[in-house]
Structure formats: C-alpha cells, structure tokens
Design a protein around this motif. Sequence first.
Motif, PDB file in Angstrom:
ATOM      1  N   ALA A1332     -48.269  -8.171  28.185  1.00 48.12           N
ATOM      2  CA  ALA A1332     -48.332  -7.251  29.320  1.00 48.12           C
ATOM      3  C   ALA A1332     -49.501  -7.599  30.232  1.00 48.12           C
ATOM      4  O   ALA A1332     -49.369  -7.609  31.467  1.00 48.12           O
ATOM      5  CB  ALA A1332     -48.439  -5.810  28.822  1.00 48.12           C
ATOM      6  N   ILE A1333     -50.657  -7.910  29.653  1.00 54.76           N
ATOM      7  CA  ILE A1333     -51.831  -8.291  30.469  1.00 54.76           C
ATOM      8  C   ILE A1333     -51.567  -9.591  31.209  1.00 54.76           C
ATOM      9  O   ILE A1333     -51.893  -9.748  32.398  1.00 54.76           O
ATOM     10  CB  ILE A1333     -53.069  -8.398  29.570  1.00 54.76           C
ATOM     11  N   ALA A1334     -50.947 -10.560  30.518  1.00 55.24           N
ATOM     12  CA  ALA A1334     -50.671 -11.849  31.163  1.00 55.24           C
ATOM     13  C   ALA A1334     -49.706 -11.688  32.336  1.00 55.24           C
ATOM     14  O   ALA A1334     -49.940 -12.236  33.428  1.00 55.24           O
ATOM     15  CB  ALA A1334     -50.103 -12.817  30.122  1.00 55.24           C
ATOM     16  N   PHE A1335     -48.646 -10.948  32.155  1.00 60.55           N
ATOM     17  CA  PHE A1335     -47.690 -10.739  33.246  1.00 60.55           C
ATOM     18  C   PHE A1335     -48.320  -9.971  34.401  1.00 60.55           C
ATOM     19  O   PHE A1335     -48.044 -10.243  35.573  1.00 60.55           O
ATOM     20  CB  PHE A1335     -46.460  -9.985  32.719  1.00 60.55           C
ATOM     21  N   ASN A1336     -49.174  -9.013  34.090  1.00 57.43           N
ATOM     22  CA  ASN A1336     -49.821  -8.230  35.152  1.00 57.43           C
ATOM     23  C   ASN A1336     -50.763  -9.096  35.981  1.00 57.43           C
ATOM     24  O   ASN A1336     -50.801  -8.991  37.218  1.00 57.43           O
ATOM     25  CB  ASN A1336     -50.567  -7.048  34.528  1.00 57.43           C
ATOM     26  N   LEU A1337     -51.515  -9.963  35.315  1.00 54.87           N
ATOM     27  CA  LEU A1337     -52.456 -10.819  36.045  1.00 54.87           C
ATOM     28  C   LEU A1337     -51.739 -11.875  36.877  1.00 54.87           C
ATOM     29  O   LEU A1337     -52.164 -12.208  37.987  1.00 54.87           O
ATOM     30  CB  LEU A1337     -53.426 -11.481  35.060  1.00 54.87           C
ATOM     31  N   LEU A1338     -50.660 -12.406  36.371  1.00 53.20           N
ATOM     32  CA  LEU A1338     -49.991 -13.513  37.055  1.00 53.20           C
ATOM     33  C   LEU A1338     -49.025 -13.044  38.143  1.00 53.20           C
ATOM     34  O   LEU A1338     -48.909 -13.698  39.194  1.00 53.20           O
ATOM     35  CB  LEU A1338     -49.234 -14.363  36.033  1.00 53.20           C
ATOM     36  N   PHE A1339     -48.333 -11.929  37.900  1.00 55.23           N
ATOM     37  CA  PHE A1339     -47.271 -11.539  38.829  1.00 55.23           C
ATOM     38  C   PHE A1339     -47.463 -10.144  39.436  1.00 55.23           C
ATOM     39  O   PHE A1339     -46.622  -9.691  40.209  1.00 55.23           O
ATOM     40  CB  PHE A1339     -45.916 -11.564  38.110  1.00 55.23           C
ATOM     41  N   GLY A1340     -48.533  -9.442  39.074  1.00 53.18           N
ATOM     42  CA  GLY A1340     -48.729  -8.090  39.566  1.00 53.18           C
ATOM     43  C   GLY A1340     -48.961  -8.003  41.050  1.00 53.18           C
ATOM     44  O   GLY A1340     -48.718  -6.960  41.663  1.00 53.18           O
ATOM     45  N   ALA A1369     -39.726 -13.537  38.189  1.00 51.81           N
ATOM     46  CA  ALA A1369     -40.914 -14.203  37.651  1.00 51.81           C
ATOM     47  C   ALA A1369     -40.734 -15.716  37.617  1.00 51.81           C
ATOM     48  O   ALA A1369     -41.663 -16.484  37.946  1.00 51.81           O
ATOM     49  CB  ALA A1369     -41.212 -13.673  36.255  1.00 51.81           C
ATOM     50  N   ILE A1370     -39.551 -16.189  37.255  1.00 49.99           N
ATOM     51  CA  ILE A1370     -39.315 -17.637  37.216  1.00 49.99           C
ATOM     52  C   ILE A1370     -39.310 -18.215  38.615  1.00 49.99           C
ATOM     53  O   ILE A1370     -39.837 -19.325  38.854  1.00 49.99           O
ATOM     54  CB  ILE A1370     -37.985 -17.919  36.482  1.00 49.99           C
ATOM     55  N   ALA A1371     -38.742 -17.479  39.579  1.00 48.07           N
ATOM     56  CA  ALA A1371     -38.735 -17.982  40.959  1.00 48.07           C
ATOM     57  C   ALA A1371     -40.140 -18.040  41.540  1.00 48.07           C
ATOM     58  O   ALA A1371     -40.471 -18.949  42.322  1.00 48.07           O
ATOM     59  CB  ALA A1371     -37.848 -17.092  41.821  1.00 48.07           C
ATOM     60  N   LEU A1372     -41.003 -17.090  41.184  1.00 48.54           N
ATOM     61  CA  LEU A1372     -42.369 -17.086  41.715  1.00 48.54           C
ATOM     62  C   LEU A1372     -43.212 -18.190  41.100  1.00 48.54           C
ATOM     63  O   LEU A1372     -43.991 -18.860  41.795  1.00 48.54           O
ATOM     64  CB  LEU A1372     -43.009 -15.717  41.453  1.00 48.54           C
ATOM     65  N   ASN A1373     -43.095 -18.395  39.812  1.00 49.38           N
ATOM     66  CA  ASN A1373     -43.847 -19.455  39.130  1.00 49.38           C
ATOM     67  C   ASN A1373     -42.956 -20.020  38.045  1.00 49.38           C
ATOM     68  O   ASN A1373     -42.906 -19.497  36.932  1.00 49.38           O
ATOM     69  CB  ASN A1373     -45.147 -18.898  38.533  1.00 49.38           C
ATOM     70  N   PRO A1374     -42.234 -21.104  38.328  1.00 45.59           N
ATOM     71  CA  PRO A1374     -41.241 -21.594  37.364  1.00 45.59           C
ATOM     72  C   PRO A1374     -41.832 -21.992  36.033  1.00 45.59           C
ATOM     73  O   PRO A1374     -41.230 -21.757  34.985  1.00 45.59           O
ATOM     74  CB  PRO A1374     -40.603 -22.787  38.083  1.00 45.59           C
ATOM     75  N   VAL A1375     -43.040 -22.612  36.048  1.00 46.58           N
ATOM     76  CA  VAL A1375     -43.611 -23.130  34.794  1.00 46.58           C
ATOM     77  C   VAL A1375     -44.141 -21.988  33.932  1.00 46.58           C
ATOM     78  O   VAL A1375     -43.730 -21.792  32.785  1.00 46.58           O
ATOM     79  CB  VAL A1375     -44.717 -24.154  35.101  1.00 46.58           C
TER      80      VAL A1375
END
Length: 1445
Positions: A1332-1340, A1369-1375
């Motif tokens: 949850a923290i990782a997704f919030n920091l990367l895509f929030g 999420a994949i479209a914003l940062n595929p890797v």
Amino acid sequence: MDSLVYLNEQLLKNSSSLDSGMPVTVCLFHALSNAVKAAEASQRRSKHDIEQVENILKMSLLSLGSIQEAFLPQNRCSESAVTLTSSAATLMLSRQNISTLPRSSYTLGSPAPVRLGFPSVSALEELLNKHPGVNVQVTGLAFNPFRDFDNKKIVGSIASVLLSSNHKLLQVHDLMEDFEITLWRNESMETHPTNLNVSTDHFIIMVNVTSLEKSLIVHVAPESPLLMTLYLGFQYQPNHMSFHLNITLPKNKVSQKDEAYTWVLTPESLQFGVGTYYVTAVVNKSKAGAQRTPTLFWVVTAVTQCYYWDSHSDTWRSSGCQVGPQSTLLRTQCLCNHLSYFGSEFFIVPRTVNIEDTVELFLRVTRNPVGVSLLASLLGFYMFTFVWAWRKDQTDMQKVKVTVLADNDPSSLFHYLIEVSTGYRRRAATTAKVVITLYGSEGRSKPHHLCDSQKAVFERGGLDVFLLGTPSSLGELHSLRLWHDNSGVSPSWYINQVIVSDIAGKRKWHFLCNCWLAMDLGDCERDRVFSPISKKELFSFRHLFSSMIVEKFTQDYLWLSVATRHPWNQFTRVQRLTCCVTLLLCNMVINIMFWKINDTTAKRDVQVGPLAVTWSELLVSVQSAVILFPINVVIGQLFPLIQSQEPLPFFPPIQASCPSGASFEPLPLTEVAEELKETVGFLLRRNTYLLSECEQSSWSSYNINQLVKLFSSLICSHLEGQGSHQQAGPYWEDVPENHHHFCNYLLRVLQKLQSHLRTLGPTQADQPCDFLDAVTQLQKLQELLETHILPTEQGPSREANSFPILNPEEGKQSISNSPPRWLTYLCWLLLGTTSLAAAFFTVLYSLKLNKDQATSWVISLILSVLQNIFIIQPVKVIFLTLFFSLMLNRMPWLRKEKGQQAKRILALLAKCPSSLPGSRDKNNPIYVAPAMNRPVKCPERALKEKKLLKLTGDVLVQILFLILLMTTVYSTQNSNRFYLHQAIQKSFSHRFSEIRLLKHFYTWANCTLLPNLYGDYRGFITDGNSFLLGNVLLRQIRIPGAIFLPTRVPPQEKVKSFHQDQEDTENYGVNWGPPDTNNTKSDSIWHYQNQETLGGYPIRGEFATYSGGGYTVRLGRNSTTAMRVLQQLEQSQWLDRYTKGLFVEFVVFNANVNLFCIVTLILESNNIGAFFTSVKLDILTSLQTSKDFAWSVISQVIYYLLVCYYVFIQGRQLKQQRWRFFTRKRNILDMSIILISFVILGLDMKFISLHKENMAQYHCDRDRFINFYEAVKVNSAVIHLMGFLVLLATVQLWNLLRQNLRLQVIGRTLSKAWDEVLGFLLVILILLSGYAIAFNLLFGWSISDYRTLFSSAVTVVGLLMGISHYKEAIALNPVLGSFLILTSVVSMVLVIINLFVSAILMSFGKERKSLKTQKEAALTDMLLQKLSSLLGIQRPQNTCKPEHM
C-alpha cells in the motif's frame, strides 16, 4: 368566528380599492372559503353567533361583488367570466348586457357543481331597461351555511345567485318565466337500488307517498337498452287499459344520459293525495318476443324538493320553486321565479316490487351459473360425505360396548371397569397384545389380556372399556401395570390414560400415562407401572389444559370433528356434517348480501399485496365471519344440548371379604419363587432407578434366598426414599395416601409368602439354611412394615386418590330430566329449514350479480370460510379450554360430558351378562412380563432432558426473534430506494464532474440543473413524478480576504487544510463591497447566516468539513425565477476567488414510491483555483401509511414484546448471578441486543419527531428550504444499528446451535489453529502495508485510487480479489507497475494465503477425526429423538438399546 370577522373587515376594506385586481380577489375568496368551513365545523354555536355568521356571509359575498365591479372593467372583453375555485366553494364573476344575459347559462364545477339558466328577454325586459349593464355572481357551496337555522336536510350543492349594478344589489322576484337552477349531489351517495331479474313482460312497483309537497322520482334502468312504458295508478295496479298517467322510456331528447329512464312525478301529477301509488312497467311486446332471456333491471324510487332561503324568516321555503322534469338521482332541477340561495332535499323512499315470475327467474342460470354451480357442488359433496359419515357412525356404534374379558374367572364376585384411552399421536395405535395387572391394598389381580374378538382395540384416539373380574376385592388401588408382547405390524403404543372403576365400591382411580410402550419410541420400554393421581393433580391447570386441548380440538372443533369424532360422543358425524353445511350456506347468503347491496365495491382494482384479493373482499369476509359467529355457536350446540341421558342402573351390594387370617392354598416352591419374582419385578418397574443399583442375576434367579434379599433391599430403599422427604414433624403427616395403600399391599404379600413358606417347610428346599434365613428375613420385613404402617393409620386423614364414579348431583338426577326425543327431530327440521332458505336466497341473489361481483363474492366466501376454520374455531376451542382449565376445579358441573359418558358406560355394563364362561391358558407366554434390562441412569437422563427442554425453548425463541427482527428490518426498507437514487443521480450529475472553474458552474446550472429541476407541471421536476419540496438553496462558504494567500506563496502553504474557524462570517454589501447600513435584511445574499438560522448541520466534503451556515440564495419555485436569480448572481460576481465551497441543496418527494430524496451537490476548492465536485444523495422513507404498514407495525410490536421478555430474563439472571453475570459471553451478547433494540426504538421516535417537524415547517412556509440533514443522520444510524443487530442475533443463534458436535468442529478448529492463524495474519498485514505504501508513493500523484494510504490499501486488497483496474498503473509506469502487481499476487495469494488456508484445513481434519470417536449423544441428537418420538417416526433399534451386564 374571529376569522370571519377579520375576513369581513378585509373584504370591506379592499372593496373600495380599484387597483386590487385578481390576486386580492383570489386570496379573499380562499380566505372566505376557509373561514366559513372552519365555522361550519363547529358543533355548537349560540344564537348570537349564528346571526353573526349569516351577516358576515352576506356582507362578504356583497364585498366580493364590489371587488367584481372593480375587477371586471380591467378585462378587454366586457362579457368575459372569471371563475374562482377553492376546496369548499366555487365563484363565477361575469358582466352581461341586454343582449347577452337572456337565455344565457353558467355552469360551475367541483366541489359544488351548479348550473344556472336565465329566462328569455321578455321576462328580463323590465330589469334590463333600468340596468343595461349587469354584474352576475354565481356561487356554489359544498356545505349548508344555514344548517343551524333550519333543520331541513339539504343534500348536495347550495347555489347563490346575485345580480348587481353600480354597486347596488338588484332585487329579482315574481318573474313571468323561471330561472333554471340545477343542483348536483355527491355521486358516491348510496341509492340502494332493487335488482330485478325479470323474464316476463311486466312488473309492478308499489310506493307509499306521505307528502304532497315533494316530487317523486322513479328510475327504472334495464341492463341493455329496452323500450318500455310506465303506467301510474292510485291504490290499484294500472295496465295499458286503466291508468292515471303514463310515459314511454327511454325519453327521446335528454341532456344527460341518466334522464332517459327517469320519470319525475310532481305534486300536480300526484293529484289523488297521499297514499299508495302503483307503477306498472310494461316492456314493449315486439322486443320481449325477440328476447326470451331474462332481463336485469335496477329500480330506485326517491323524493326531492326545491327550496330557497328566506332571510326574513330564517327558514328554507319552497314557494315560487318547483322541481323540473330534468331531475334525476344525481341532481335536482329547480325552476324558480326569484333569486336567492337555493338548495334541494333528497332521500330514498321504500318500494315493493312484484315480479310474479320467481320460477322463471331461474332461467338466468345459464348467464350467471356461479351460485347454482356452487350449491350443486356443495349438495353433491354433502351427499357423498353423508354416506361416508353414516357408515362411520354405524361402525362407531359397534365400538361403543363394554368388553367382558375372556380370561375372567367365572366365579369372580368383584368387577372393575377399565377405560383405556389411546393417544392421538402418529402411530399411537398398536397391534400388540396388551396385558394389565391391578394392584390394591388387599392384593393384586392376575394378568389379564385386554382384547375383543368382535372389534379392533387400542385404535388411535380410541376409548376401550373392559370388565375385569377378581375373586376378592383388591381394596384401594395404588398401582397398575401394563405391558405388551411387541407383536404385529405396528406394536408401538401411546397410552394416554387409564381409568379403573370399582363397581362394588363405587370408586374410581385415574392413572395418567402419556407415554410410549414401545421398543423404538420414547424411553424404549414396553412394560410400565403407573400410580393413580390425587385430586390436586387431576384438577391442576397443566393437566387439564394439556388433556382438554386435544379433546376440544378433536370433538368441539366442528369442521375437524367430522373426521375425528369420538365413537362414545353422541354428537354423530352426520349431525356434525349437516351443521357444517348449514353454516356454509349461511355464510354464502351473508356474503352475497354484501355484494348485492354494495354494487360499487365490486371493482377488483386494489389488491392486498401479491394476492389477488381486494380490500373490499377482505373486509366483507371479516364482517361475514363476525356476523356468522353467534350462528356458529348456536348451531354447533343444538345437538349436544339435547343428548339423551341414560338411566342409572342398580348394582346390588356385594358382601364378600377375605379375612386376613384365612388359610391359603399351599403352593409348590417353584410357584412361590415365581410369585416372589413377580413382586420383585413389580417393585423394580415401579421404581426404575433401582435397576441400576441391583445385580441383574439377583432378579433373574429363582433362588428363594436371593429373591428375598433383593425383595428386602427394595422395600428398605422404598421406605428410606419416602422418609427422606420428611425433614421435620411426625413422619405420617405428609405421607401420601397411595404410599399407605402400597405398604398395606406389601404387608399382605409378606404374610402370604410367609404362609406358603411355613406350609412347605425347609425340607422342600435344596439348602435348608437359606430357606430359614429367607423366612426370618420376611418376618423382619413384616415387623418393619407393621411399624411403618401403624403411625400412618393413627395419623390425620390424607387426600384420597379415589373418586366417586358419579358426582353426587349426577347420581341424584332421575330419568325425567332427559330431554324428549322429539327435540332431535325439531333440530333436524330447524337445520333443514335454515339450509333451504339460505340456499334459495343465495340462488336468487347470485343471479343478479355481474362477473366482478360474482368473483368478489366467491373470494370473500372462501376467505370467510378459511377464517372460520383456521381462526374462529381454533380461538373458540382455545378460549373454552382455558376457561374450563381455570374453572373446572371450582365448578365440577362443567364436566357434564364426562358424567354422561360414565352413565352410558354403566348403562352398557348393566346389559352385560353377570357371568360368562371364562377360559385362561396359564401356560400362555403373554401372561409373563417382559424381561427387565438395566436402563440409563435416571439422574443423568433427567439432567439431559432438562437441558434439552431449555435448549429447545431457547432455539425456538431465538428463531422467532430472528424472524421478527428480519421482518421488522425489511418491512421498513423500500425496495425502490436504489432506483430513485439512480434516477436522481443520473438527472443532476450529468457534466457536473466537468466543473473546474466558477464560470463553468453557471453553464452547468443553466444547461443541466434548471432543465431537470423545473418540469412542465407546477411543483414537479422534469421527470413528472418527483415533487420539489420547498425551495432550492445555493449556499456558499467563503474564506476571509485577510487570510487569502497570494499567488507567490509556495505550493506547500496553499494546501493547508481548511478549518471552520477560517470561514468568513462578515456581512457585506452588493458585489462584496462594504456593508450597506440602510439594508437591514437578515436574508440578504451578501449577509452571512449561521447554521442555527438556516437549520443546517456540518457537512463533510472530500477535503474538509464545512459548517451548516454561509451566504445563501434561493432559486425559487419556477424556472423563470431561477434563471433570473442565476443571471443576477453571475453579473454581481457572487462567486469569486474567495469562494471555498458551494452547495446546491434541495429535496424531492416521489409519492409513487413514498420516498424523499435529499440532494446535495458539492463544489470544493483546494485553494489553487480549481474546483472538485461530489454528489451526495440520501433516501428517506415517508411516514405515510402503505399496504405493508399494518404488518410492519404488528411485527415491531411483537418484536419489542419479545425484547421485553428478554429484559425480564436477563434481569432475573443478573439478580441471581450478580457480578458473575458480566463474565459470560452470552449474557453480554443478550444485553447488547437489548440495548441496541431500545436505542433503535429511541432513534425511530426521534426520526418521526424530526420528520413531522420538517413537514410542519414546509406546510408553514412552502418557499423556504427544508433541511432534512438531522433526519438523514438519525435514519443512517438506525440502518447501521439494524445491520449490526441482525449480525448479533445471527451470532446468538449460531451460539445456540453450537451444542451440535458437528457445528462445534468449526470453533474448535479456529481455537486449535489460533497460533498459526495469528502468525499468518501478521505476515499478511505487513505485506499489505508495504505494498500500500509503495503504490501510494509511486502512483498517488496521478491515480485517484492511490491518492491516500487508506485508499491505496483498499485498492491493493481489491487487486488481490480481482476487482481493481490494474491497467492504469501499468500504463503510467510499465516496469514498476508490472513488478509490484506480479509480486503482490504471487507472494500474497499463491504463497501466504494458501499456507494460511492449509493450516486451518489441517486442524479441521484433526477435529473431524476426534468427532467420530465421541460416543456421547449431543443435545441436538436428543432433540431429534424427542421429535421422532412425538411424531411417531421409527428410529434404529441401536439408538435405544440398553446396556447388558
């Protein structure tokens, strides 16, 4: 009264103002209507008040005329008319001249329909020459304003006609031609027509005329158009040759359809005066010849009279007015030569119709065969059932007998009547051979086989009477032993009770059994010993109610008793069947009379729920059932009241006794051992708990010494057990009578055994020492018993267990009290006459019904019969059972039926031969009692049964509680909530989310909000179904200008959260300028209004919580006003850069689904100039009653009664357990349910109060905005608490069902695997937090689903469940997106969760294995066993197989 005075002053004040215009006229007219209605509603008024009302009414109408003169000149067309309508009156204002007034007519509509027609020019010439311009004022009143002045019953509309010119009222009277005033009556007024089904060409109507001032209206309407002629005659029946007046119907030229078949006879036509007039209706012969089928006619006769109000005498008078020829049942045409107030009198007069073709009336059967078909079907069913009932009665007569047992000793001197009652349970009858043994204080009888070669015995619900003979008297009975040999197809037997009567002693004993004698039911015993009960036990409420409820349902439940009638009951099946058919026919005629009278109620339009039953049908069925109830009681008691009484037979006294010291016939040692073994077996069966304390070899052995030892130990155990109950005082004070007789019996047995053993001597025994020990031990036992019996004989008298065969009152009754036999024939005659009369009128009435009426009649008949069968009869039976159970002890004469049955048995006994040759095969194994086995320990079984009873009660109560809770919850919820929510959201949220700047708001408001908010119908939104309740409110929250951040402030300062303390609360002038001191309006759009003034509450948005106050604007109730307001707001820049939030609030009500929708559209600024939108819709249910309202209220009342029962139980436990009460989880659960239930009740009351308060605010001021926010919060709290309450109730039910071992496996599995479960949960929580923290920091920063940590965690859980969108999420940062999603799925789903489930499954497998090794039966298994025993369902033999040593 004060309102009328104020109205008069206002009317006179405004009458002088020429610029008042139509609004003043309309407002004052409505005020007049409301004030007069309020005065009319008063029940009692003084004479002064009545005069004041009349004067004010006149002055008010004159003032309206003055307003008319000021208003009408403003219209372009001088001849135009204006009509004003209110809820109680209609007013028409018009100006006419010399060319338009003559022959003109005016018609006023609802609520007071009136039609006025003016005469010709010649009649009005003199008036119009003086006044060329005339103002016409026609008023229709739906009430009688002069009802307190005159007691005449004025029906229908009241008309007032005023002509004025130049502010002067014109006096119009004594014209050459009449004014035509037509006054309508209420269409729903009941006319009670007579329906005729005529197949001949004529019929006669007879009417009694009692007044020469009134006109007679004769209305004869055929079902289809038909040409007929009516002839009038006075005191004779007219025909086409002899008549006074005649008319041909239908009339040729009529203005209304109902005039075609109406004949108006004025007082001039009735010139012969008061008396009986005959009207003969003759159908046209050509038409009658072409149509042979019967024709349906509706005939109504009424009288009417026209009146005008005479203000001088304050009375209604009729001079100058007469009834016109166009009068009908719905209206009266008055022809008057003057103008005033006009009214009419109308009432239905009785008539008699002579059709002279009753037989030919049945020709209509082919057109409406419902009634005749029902009666024919009922007759056929009655005939077939009659044959069956008659055959059953003949069979029952063979069962009514006293059976003399075949194994009786022919030399028997003493006889005992044995009445054996078999229960009504399933499989209660037996095919086995039953044996009985009686035990008395003087000895016992031999085992006797209860059988009858001429009839079947021990049938379900049957009573079998046997005569058992003994050589000597048995004394006072203390025990009875029953067993059977378990033979036949169905050997199981449920024995209800046994009554043993001593003919010589004229005493009887009641043995209550109520148990199974079976190897696979009940306690799995087929050999039992029973003891007689005392008077206290016999007349206890518990016994009386349990025994009488079955008897009443099978014998007094009239419909059911046709099949379950007892053979000994003299009320035969044929009689019961005839009573049922008579009741059914009475029910049919009562129902059809409702549908014959209420023609308008036959429309099958409004149904009750999903059933095809209308409210009128349900109401008629209830009324019919209530009317039928006394008939039901009378008919059901006709035959029982006249039952013949049998004469009491004479039984000669028997004087034969056996002295205690008499010698006994010596017996061999084996027979003595058998006698001793039988006595030991009797003692063990009498006290079954002693079986577990004795060795099986001791009672199965034939050794005299062992049997005597066992016999001695049993007697000592019995005496000790009896003495252990006495704690103080002499022992004999509380010794039961039955115990005393039992000890006497044991003493007689000991004496007999000693006599036999002494006669045999020790030489006959194998071991003389043991023989002598046995004799010595018997001697000691005899001394012990004598010591025990002596004080009891000297003690006070005890309650006897025996009763007299007949009550003293019954014994004294003579044969003369028996009712004569002819009363039976009289009852049959009464039933037959009632049935034929009911059938005859049912057929006649049914032929007059149309299709809808016939359908409604059949449905109401079925409902009424079902109510009688399933409600009235059971309620009657239960009430009588309760009454008899409570009063039978005080009034023994209520057991009259039992006394008559006892007399009948004695009468049958007297007819039996005194002695019969008996045959007894001593070697027959049936006379040998079954072998005894060790039963289950009594205390342990009793404890389990006690727990089982408590568990059963708790489960049933909890299921009922849960059902009521579910009913209460779902009855208050409307299934249309979702659809209304979707419809409103779709209408107003279109393009709302695209608003980013303030200027976009005005575009959206003009394109979406206003077109959907204001529809074509006034007050409704565009969908045409939802009503706009109150005004539409725009509320703005602003930030003070002093704290508004400039554009150069860093972004991190701009995103500081908004707080209510930062809200701008200052007052401003126009365009947010300095405040204008001259403007003191508190509701100005530039002035701040706090939430107390607005009645608002804080609202939570996406970014902050906002107060309920602000700067408000009301859009108005129509689109024109709203567009003007929006344009003004946009031009004055009401929304600017200081706007923090904007709320669009309004309420709509949809009457179709009875729901309110509170709409809140929110615009929020995040301090960077952009706005974000959100929509909040809340649905509330209106308090208006619906079709499910009654059921909802009933379920809630029952639910809270059950909650009060829980409160009582918990309070009692709290008093007993004190602080330990709070340590049990179940108690905490019950207390939580109780508290939440009462909290919900309180919130419901609060919601009702808030709803009424909001609606009162709306009715007080319909242009204000009504805030339902507090009601929404209360309703939301109720819904959440209800959901939590259902959860707790379900958990409570689960807690009770956990008594089943199979259901306990789940709880044990979780408790055993708790350590592993806790570890896995901790690992899952850590991984979930990390992702949850990782997704919030990367895509929030870009994806809204991850904008906060909480929303990110929710999205990750949804991703693992497969319900989230991962493509963003994949479209914003595929890797990184692919890596995080793949690793989260693999690590959490495929590894951690699978291991977690595996650990639980391993524990579950271990618990299932341990379940199979448990041998003890759970309480739920015992419950199933009890249910199978109650229903007579056979269980496997091994479930009851006793243990052997």
